[in-house]
Design a protein around this motif. Structure first.
Motif, short mmCIF file in Angstrom:
data_model
loop_
_atom_site.label_atom_id
_atom_site.label_comp_id
_atom_site.label_asym_id
_atom_site.label_seq_id
_atom_site.Cartn_x
_atom_site.Cartn_y
_atom_site.Cartn_z
N ALA A 1 -1.49 0.42 6.21
CA ALA A 1 -0.46 0.17 5.20
C ALA A 1 -1.08 -0.10 3.84
O ALA A 1 -0.58 0.37 2.80
CB ALA A 1 0.40 -1.02 5.62
N LEU A 2 -2.18 -0.84 3.81
CA LEU A 2 -2.86 -1.15 2.55
C LEU A 2 -3.36 0.13 1.88
O LEU A 2 -3.22 0.31 0.66
CB LEU A 2 -4.02 -2.12 2.79
CG LEU A 2 -4.83 -2.51 1.56
CD1 LEU A 2 -3.95 -3.20 0.52
CD2 LEU A 2 -5.99 -3.43 1.97
N ALA A 3 -3.95 1.03 2.69
CA ALA A 3 -4.45 2.29 2.14
C ALA A 3 -3.31 3.11 1.52
O ALA A 3 -3.47 3.71 0.45
CB ALA A 3 -5.15 3.08 3.24
N ILE A 4 -2.15 3.14 2.20
CA ILE A 4 -1.01 3.89 1.67
C ILE A 4 -0.54 3.29 0.34
O ILE A 4 -0.30 4.00 -0.63
CB ILE A 4 0.15 3.88 2.69
CG1 ILE A 4 -0.24 4.67 3.94
CG2 ILE A 4 1.43 4.46 2.07
CD1 ILE A 4 0.78 4.55 5.08
N HIS A 5 -0.42 1.98 0.29
CA HIS A 5 0.05 1.33 -0.93
C HIS A 5 -0.92 1.49 -2.09
O HIS A 5 -0.50 1.74 -3.23
CB HIS A 5 0.31 -0.16 -0.65
CG HIS A 5 1.63 -0.43 -0.02
ND1 HIS A 5 1.85 -1.53 0.79
CD2 HIS A 5 2.80 0.25 -0.06
CE1 HIS A 5 3.12 -1.52 1.20
NE2 HIS A 5 3.70 -0.44 0.71
N GLU A 6 -2.19 1.32 -1.83
CA GLU A 6 -3.17 1.45 -2.91
C GLU A 6 -3.18 2.88 -3.47
O GLU A 6 -3.32 3.08 -4.68
CB GLU A 6 -4.55 1.07 -2.40
CG GLU A 6 -4.72 -0.43 -2.18
CD GLU A 6 -6.12 -0.80 -1.72
OE1 GLU A 6 -6.59 -1.89 -2.09
OE2 GLU A 6 -6.73 -0.01 -0.97
N LYS A 7 -2.99 3.88 -2.59
CA LYS A 7 -3.00 5.27 -3.02
C LYS A 7 -1.73 5.64 -3.77
O LYS A 7 -1.77 6.32 -4.80
CB LYS A 7 -3.18 6.18 -1.81
CG LYS A 7 -3.21 7.68 -2.15
CD LYS A 7 -3.41 8.52 -0.91
CE LYS A 7 -3.41 10.00 -1.24
NZ LYS A 7 -3.59 10.85 -0.03
N SER A 8 -0.59 5.19 -3.24
CA SER A 8 0.69 5.63 -3.80
C SER A 8 1.21 4.72 -4.91
O SER A 8 1.94 5.18 -5.80
CB SER A 8 1.75 5.74 -2.70
OG SER A 8 1.95 4.47 -2.08
N LEU A 9 0.85 3.45 -4.89
CA LEU A 9 1.43 2.49 -5.83
C LEU A 9 0.41 1.88 -6.77
O LEU A 9 0.77 1.35 -7.83
CB LEU A 9 2.14 1.37 -5.06
CG LEU A 9 3.26 1.81 -4.10
CD1 LEU A 9 3.77 0.61 -3.30
CD2 LEU A 9 4.39 2.47 -4.87
N GLY A 10 -0.86 1.88 -6.38
CA GLY A 10 -1.89 1.28 -7.21
C GLY A 10 -2.37 -0.05 -6.64
O GLY A 10 -1.70 -0.69 -5.83
N THR A 11 -3.54 -0.46 -7.10
CA THR A 11 -4.17 -1.66 -6.53
C THR A 11 -3.55 -2.95 -7.02
O THR A 11 -3.81 -4.01 -6.44
CB THR A 11 -5.67 -1.67 -6.87
OG1 THR A 11 -5.82 -1.61 -8.30
CG2 THR A 11 -6.39 -0.50 -6.22
N ASP A 12 -2.74 -2.90 -8.08
CA ASP A 12 -2.15 -4.13 -8.62
C ASP A 12 -0.65 -4.20 -8.39
O ASP A 12 0.03 -5.06 -8.96
CB ASP A 12 -2.43 -4.23 -10.13
CG ASP A 12 -3.89 -4.48 -10.44
OD1 ASP A 12 -4.57 -5.07 -9.56
OD2 ASP A 12 -4.35 -4.09 -11.52
N HIS A 13 -0.12 -3.31 -7.58
CA HIS A 13 1.32 -3.30 -7.33
C HIS A 13 1.72 -4.48 -6.46
O HIS A 13 0.94 -4.96 -5.63
CB HIS A 13 1.74 -1.99 -6.67
CG HIS A 13 3.22 -1.75 -6.69
ND1 HIS A 13 4.07 -2.29 -5.76
CD2 HIS A 13 3.99 -1.02 -7.54
CE1 HIS A 13 5.31 -1.92 -6.03
NE2 HIS A 13 5.29 -1.14 -7.11
N LEU A 14 2.94 -4.95 -6.66
CA LEU A 14 3.43 -6.11 -5.91
C LEU A 14 3.41 -5.86 -4.40
O LEU A 14 3.02 -6.75 -3.62
CB LEU A 14 4.86 -6.45 -6.35
CG LEU A 14 5.47 -7.73 -5.77
CD1 LEU A 14 4.63 -8.94 -6.12
CD2 LEU A 14 6.89 -7.90 -6.29
N LEU A 15 3.80 -4.66 -3.96
CA LEU A 15 3.78 -4.36 -2.53
C LEU A 15 2.35 -4.34 -1.99
O LEU A 15 2.11 -4.71 -0.84
CB LEU A 15 4.48 -3.03 -2.26
CG LEU A 15 6.00 -3.03 -2.44
CD1 LEU A 15 6.58 -1.64 -2.19
CD2 LEU A 15 6.64 -4.03 -1.49
N THR A 16 1.43 -3.91 -2.81
CA THR A 16 0.02 -3.95 -2.41
C THR A 16 -0.41 -5.40 -2.17
O THR A 16 -1.10 -5.71 -1.19
CB THR A 16 -0.87 -3.30 -3.47
OG1 THR A 16 -0.45 -1.95 -3.69
CG2 THR A 16 -2.33 -3.30 -3.04
N GLY A 17 0.04 -6.28 -3.06
CA GLY A 17 -0.28 -7.69 -2.90
C GLY A 17 0.30 -8.26 -1.62
O GLY A 17 -0.36 -9.04 -0.90
N GLY A 18 1.52 -7.86 -1.30
CA GLY A 18 2.13 -8.34 -0.06
C GLY A 18 1.37 -7.87 1.16
O GLY A 18 1.22 -8.63 2.14
#
Length: 809
Positions: A100-117
C-alpha cells in the motif's frame, strides 16, 4: 461514531450496504466502499474477524475493477492490514502495508496525507511485532506529513504523538516519552477549548478516547523526573484530564448553574442544559428513524433539532453578552496543585489515584500513580499494582461485603432471554467469588471478609502516606477498580489470627475507626462544591420510602400497614431485616415491578430520622410513605419548588442497576429508585410521568437545593454500565439536580443496618453540627462496630455507605 454511538450506527450501515448491493450489484466499487465503512465500525467493537471478511471482499472487488495499483486498492490493503494486526496472524499485515505504501508514494507522492496514514499503519504493524527500532522512523515520517497537511493541533497528530510516546517509553527513553506526551496533551486540550460549546459531544469524546494515553503520559512524566516540581504539576494536570467522568462533568455543570445564586445566570444556564439534553434525544431519534427508513419521523426529528439549535443560539448569544465569564465557568480546567491545596482545610488530605493500564501490546508493567496534598506538603509516588491485580483484590473484598454475590440463582425464573441472562450474570458473580476466595459460601451465611487482604491493600495504597495523612479527613478521588472500593473497610494493622467468628471483625483495626473518608468524582469537584453558596433551604427534612409492593407471592400486604409514622418511632430494634436490592425487573408489566419484596421497615427508618430532625410534627409534608411515595409526587413537589426548600432529602427503597431496570415499560436501561407503582390500567401517557421508577434521567430534571441527599437503597453508587464507574449512576443525576453531598450505598443494604447508620449519623450531626457529614458517618459506623450486636461488627452491616461530595461541613 465520533460520539461513540456505535449501536445506533451499525444498523444504518447494514441497510446502506444492502441498498447499494441491490442497486449496483455485488461486485461494484460502491459496494466495496460500504464494506470498508462497515468494517471500520466492526473493528471499533473488536469484531475483527467479521471486519476481515468484509475487507477481503472489498479488496477483491477493487482489484478486479480498478487494477492492482489503484490508490483505492492501497486503501483496502491498509484497512485489511489493520484488521489483521489484532488477529492470530498479525505478521500478514506488514507485506500488505508495504504494498500500500508503494502505491501511495507512486500515485500520490511522498508527502501526501494518505501516504502518511499508511506510514503510520506500517509503523504500528512493526511495533506490534516488537520491532521498535524499525517502527520509530516510520512514525516520525508519518508525524511530519500529518503536521504539514493537517496542522499541529489536529487529533491525528495527537494520535501519532501518543504512539511515538509509548514506543519511546518501551525503549526506556522516558524523557522523550514525556516530551511527546506533553505535545499530544496540548493538542487535545486545544481541541477541547475550541469546541467548548459544541453540541454533538465530539470534543468530549476525543478527550475520553485518549484517557489511556493521558495516563501513560503521566507515568512518563513521573519516570522522567518525579522529583521536579514542574513535572509533578504536569502529572497532576494529566491525571485530572484523564479522570473526567460523567459525575465530575455533572458536578461542574451544577457549579456553573448555581455559582451566582438563583438569578438570571442560573436560569439561563439551566435552560441551555435542558435544550442540550433535548437536542441529544432528538439526534438519537433522528439516527434511529434514518436507520429504519422512516422518513416522516426523520423529518420530524430534523425540524426539532433545527428548532433547538435556534433556541441554543439565542441562549449562547445572551450568555456571551450578559455573562462574559460564562465560558470560563462552563469549561473548567484542572486545578493546579497550589489551587487544590488552597481549598483544603488544615485537617484534610486530598488523595488522587490514577491507574495506568498496559498499552494494547503489553510490554510495560501496570501501576497506580498517587498524589497526596495537604496544607503542609505534596507527595507523588508510584504504586506497583496492575489493574487486573487491583481489580481482583477489590472484588475479593466485595465478595466478603455484598451478600448478594453468593445468592443462588437455581430457583430464579428463566422463561425469557433477559431472565436467562440475569441468571448467567449471577452465576458468573458467584463463580468469581468462589475463585477469588477459594471457598464455597451459602447465601444464608455471612460472607467471609478477607481482613488480611484489606490490610495488604491498605499497606499498598495508604500506608506510604501515613505520616502526612494519619490524623486527617481523607478526601479521595479514585479511578478504575478503586471506584468500587469503600476505603473505610481497609485495615490499618495486621489482623489477630487468634480471633475467630465475629470477634475478628469487632477487634479489627478498621480505617473507619481512625479517620473519616469522603469520595469525590474529580479534584475539580472540590472547588465546584466549595464555591456553592450554602443551601437557602429552610426546612430540615423530606423523605420517601416504603413503596407499596406485594412481593413474589402477590399477597404480602405488610407495606400497607406502615403508611404513617407510629408513636413509638424510637423502637428501631423491631425493624425487620429485609435485604434491599436484587430486584427482578425483567418483564414489561407493572405486575412484575409490584411483585418485588416489600420494605415496611423503611417507614421506621424515615420516621425516626424525621423525629430526630424535628420534622415529624409536619409528617404529612415531610414523610411520604406507601401510596404517597410515588414518582408523580416527587416530580410534582419539584415543579412546585417544594423539594428545593429541604436541606435533607432521603430515599429509602430498592435501588436498581441499569440492567435491572431494563425493559420496564419504556425500556430505559439506566439506574433507578423504585417507588409505588401505578395501577395496572394507568394510561400510557400517564406512565411517562409515573411508571414507578424514578430513573437517573428523571432525577437530573429535579430542582433541588439540598445539603445532603441520602440514598439508603442498594447500589446507588454504581455506574450506568454496572460497576465500571461507580459514581456515574444516580449520584451523577443528583449532583446535576444540585445536591451538595450524597450518602450512597455500595452494595445491597440490610434494612436494619440502614436504619442504624442513617439515624445515628443524623443524630451525631444534629448534636455536633461542626463535625461535618463525613465525621458524622464515621461515628455512626464506629458505634455499630463497637456497640452494636455481634453481627453488626461485620462490615457488610456497617460499611455499605460512602459519602460522595462535600463531607467537611
Amino acid at each position: 461514531m465520533a460520539t461513540n454511538r456505535v449501536a445506533d450506527a451499525e444498523p444504518m450501515m447494514q441497510r446502506a450496504l444492502a441498498i447499494t448491493e441491490k442497486r449496483f450489484g455485488p461486485d461494484h466499487p460502491a459496494v466495496a466502499r460500504q464494506l470498508d465503512i462497515l468494517a471500520a465500525l466492526l473493528r471499533t467493537t473488536n469484531r475483527r474477524k467479521e471486519a476481515e471478511t468484509h475487507l477481503r471482499r472489498a479488496l477483491n472487488i477493487d482489484e478486479k475493477s480498478l487494477g492492482g495499483d489503484h490508490p483505492i486498492v492501497a486503501y483496502d490493503l491498509r484497512g485489511l492490514a489493520m484488521a489483521l494486526q489484532g488477529s492470530d496472524h498479525p505478521e500478514e499485515a506488514e507485506p500488505l502495508l508495504r504494498r500500500a505504501l508503494a502505491i501511495h508514494e507512486k500515485s500520490l507522492g511522498t508527502d501526501h496525507l494518505l501516504t502518511g496514514g499508511t506510514l503510520e499503519g506500517l509503523a504500528l504493524a512493526l511495533y506490534g511485532l516488537n520491532r521498535l527500532d524499525e517502527a520509530k522512523p516510520y512514525f516520525r515520517r508519518a508525524l511530519a506529513i500529518l503536521d504539514k497537511n493537517l496542522g499541529p493541533t489536529h487529533p491525528y497528530v495527537a494520535f501519532t504523538l501518543n504512539n511515538l510516546a509509548v514506543l519511546s517509553a518501551e525503549q526506556g527513553n522516558w524523557t522523550e516519552a514525556a516530551a511527546l506526551g506533553q505535545r499530544a496533551k496540548r493538542v487535545l486540550i486545544s481541541r477541547r477549548a475550541e469546541q467548548g460549546n459544541d453540541r454533538s459531544g465530539h470534543a468530549r469524546a476525543l478527550l475520553a478516547s485518549n484517557s489511556v494515553a493521558l495516563r501513560a503520559h503521566a507515568r512518563a512524566v513521573f519516570r522522567a523526573n518525579a522529583s521536579d516540581t514542574s513535572a509533578r504539576e504536569e502529572g497532576f494536570e494529566l491525571a485530572q484530564w484523564a479522570l473526567q467522568t460523567g459525575a465530575a462533568d455533572a458536578l461542574a455543570q451544577v457549579s456553573v448553574r448555581f455559582a451566582k445564586g438563583n438569578g438570571p445566570l442560573a436560569d439561563l444556564v439551566r435552560k441551555r442544559q435542558e435544550f442540550i439534553v433535548n437536542r441529544q434525544g432528538e439526534m438519537r431519534r433522528l439516527d434511529s428513524a434514518t436507520g429504519l427508513a422512516d422518513k416522516p419521523k426523520a423529518e420530524e426529528a430534523r425540524v426539532a433539532v433545527a428548532g433547538l439549535d435556534k433556541q441554543l443560539d439565542a441562549v449562547d448569544a445572551r450568555l456571551s453578552i450578559e455573562f462574559k465569564d460564562y465560558a470560563e465557568l462552563a469549561n473548567p480546567k484542572p486545578l493546579t496543585i497550589a489551587a487544590a491545596r488552597a481549598l483544603l482545610r488544615p485537617n484534610e488530605a486530598l488523595m488522587l489515584f490514577l491507574h495506568v493500564p498496559q498499552p494494547e501490546v503489553p510490554r510495560l508493567a501496570e501501576e497506580v500513580l498517587a498524589w497526596v496534598l495537604t496544607k503542609e506538603a505534596v507527595h507523588w509516588r508510584s504504586i506497583p499494582l496492575g489493574i487486573r491485580s487491583l481489580s481482583d483484590r477489590v472484588a475479593a473484598l466485595r465478595c466478603g461485603l455484598d451478600r448478594s454475590s453468593w445468592d443462588s440463582a437455581s430457583e430464579w425464573p428463566e422463561e425469557t432471554a433477559l431472565e436467562k441472562q440475569r441468571i448467567a450474570e449471577q452465576q458468573a458473580r458467584r463463580d468469581r467469588c468462589k475463585k477469588l476466595l477459594g471457598l464455597e459460601v451459602s447465601s444464608t451465611d455471612w460472607p467471609p471478609f478477607d481482613l488480611a487482604g484489606a490490610h495488604e491493600l491498605y499497606q499498598a495504597l495508604l500506608a506510604p502516606f501515613e505520616d502526612v495523612t494519619r490524623s486527617k479527613h481523607l478526601i479521595i478521588v479514585p479511578s478504575g477498580p478503586l471506584t468500587n472500593l469503600p476505603f473505610h473497610v481497609l485495615v490499618t494493622q495486621p489482623p489477630d489470627p487468634a480471633l475467630v467468628a465475629m470477634a475478628r471483625y469487632r477487634r479489627a483495626a478498621w480505617l473507619a475507626l481512625r479517620q473519616s473518608v469522603t469520595v469525590l468524582p474529580s479534584v475539580g469537584s472540590l472547588q465546584a462544591l466549595r464555591k456553592l453558596a450554602p443551601s437557602q433551604a429552610k426546612k430540615p427534612y423530606i423523605a420517601f420510602g416504603n413503596p407499596l409492593l406485594v412481593g413474589p407471592s402477590g399477597n404480602d400486604k405488610r407495606a400497607w400497614d406502615k403508611q404513617a409514622c407510629r408513636s413509638d418511632t424510637a423502637l428501631l430494634a423491631t425493624a425487620r431485616g429485609t435485604v434491599r436490592g436484587g430486584v427482578s425487573l425483567r418483564a414489561i408489566d407493572l405486575a412484575e415491578l409490584r411483585a418485588q419484596a416489600p420494605l415496611p421497615e423503611t417507614a421506621d427508618e424515615l420516621c425516626v430520622v424525621a423525629k430526630m430532625l424535628g420534622s415529624l410534627r409536619q409528617e404529612r409534608e415531610s414523610v411520604w410513605l406507601g401510596e404517597r411515595a410515588t414518582e408523580g409526587n416527587v416530580k410534582a413537589l419539584s415543579r412546585e419548588g417544594t423539594l428545593a426548600r429541604y436541606k435533607v432529602i432521603h430515599f429509602a427503597t430498592h435501588g436498581l442497576l441499569s440492567g435491572e431496570s431494563e425493559a420496564i415499560l419504556s425500556a430505559r436501561a439506566e439506574p433507578a429508585l423504585v417507588l409505588t407503582p401505578p395501577k395496572d390500567d394507568t394510561p400510557a401517557a400517564e406512565l411517562a410521568e409515573d411508571d414507578g421508577l424514578l430513573t437517573a434521567s428523571e432525577v437530573a430534571q429535579l430542582r433541588l437545593d439540598a445539603d445532603w441527599v441520602v440514598l439508603s437503597a442498594c447500589n446507588t453508587a454504581a455506574g450506568e454500565k454496572g460497576d465500571a464507574e461507580a459514581l456515574s449512576g444516580l449520584a451523577r443525576a443528583f449532583f446535576y439536580a444540585k445536591a451538595r453531598a450524597l450518602l450512597v450505598s455500595h452494595w445491597y443494604v440490610s434494612s436494619v443496618a440502614a436504619v442504624k447508620l442513617t439515624t445515628k449519623a443524623f443524630a451525631e450531626l444534629e448534636a455536633r453540627p461542626n463535625i461535618g457529614r463525613a465525621e458524622a458517618l464515621r461515628r455512626s459506623m464506629v458505634d455499630l462496630i463497637q456497640r452494636g450486636s455481634a453481627q453488626d461488627a461485620h462490615p457488610a452491616m456497617w460499611a455499605p455507605f460512602v459519602l460522595v461530595g462535600e463531607g467537611g461541613r
